[in-house]
Enzyme design. Structure first.
Site, mmCIF file in Angstrom:
data_model
loop_
_atom_site.group_PDB
_atom_site.id
_atom_site.type_symbol
_atom_site.label_atom_id
_atom_site.label_comp_id
_atom_site.label_asym_id
_atom_site.label_seq_id
_atom_site.Cartn_x
_atom_site.Cartn_y
_atom_site.Cartn_z
ATOM 1 N NE ARG A 1 37.195 37.046 39.411
ATOM 2 C CZ ARG A 1 37.601 37.689 40.486
ATOM 3 N NH1 ARG A 1 37.180 37.333 41.679
ATOM 4 N NH2 ARG A 1 38.434 38.703 40.391
ATOM 5 C CG ASN B 1 39.603 34.299 39.486
ATOM 6 O OD1 ASN B 1 38.979 34.027 38.466
ATOM 7 N ND2 ASN B 1 40.199 35.458 39.676
#
Length: 139
Positions: free
Chosen positions: A68, A86
């Site tokens: 990320r 996520n």
């Protein structure tokens, strides 16, 4: 430069500009180098830019490896807006908005991911643009 070249420059060619670049020293005088530049390269029309929003679902070993953070950094470098998060199934979801060539660059990066990631697949779908102007990491 012959007379034909001068008349062509004076009449002007639509869509072309003369851009001054670095100065050249010639003896005791300084002259400027001139270069023909396409007008749309110099001043792109923002209304002509096509903006798209893509959703990417990245599967594999992509959680717990800095995916990320790296994805957010890459999207910001590409001047994209949107978010990354996520998912409960172990995948990572990315929604990004920008020009198609920028989105393609992000998708190519997502297919590799950061060094520790093992990307198995990236699925893509197109969404309606939201006109956001930031990119964030969502929890």
């Amino acid at each position: 430069m012959d007379k034909g070249d001068r008349s062509e420059r004076q009449s002007g060619t639509p869509g072309w500009l003369i851009a001054d670049t670095r100065p050249l020293n010639r003896g005791n005088r300084t002259t400027k180098v001139r270069q023909w530049v396409r007008q749309e390269q110099r001043h792109p029309n923002p209304s002509a830019l096509r903006i798209e929003r893509w959703q990417l679902q990245v599967r594999g070993r992509v959680q717990g490896v800095g995916f990320r953070e790296s994805c957010s950094r890459m999207a910001k470098d590409l001047n994209l807006s949107g978010w990354v998060r996520n998912c409960p199934d172990g995948s990572v979801e990315v929604q990004a908005e920008g020009q198609p060539y920028q989105l393609t660059e992000l998708r190519l990066w997502c297919e590799r991911g950061p060094r520790e990631a093992e990307v198995l697949s990236v699925s893509q779908s197109q969404l309606a643009p939201l006109k956001e102007d930031w990119f964030e990491i969502r929890r």
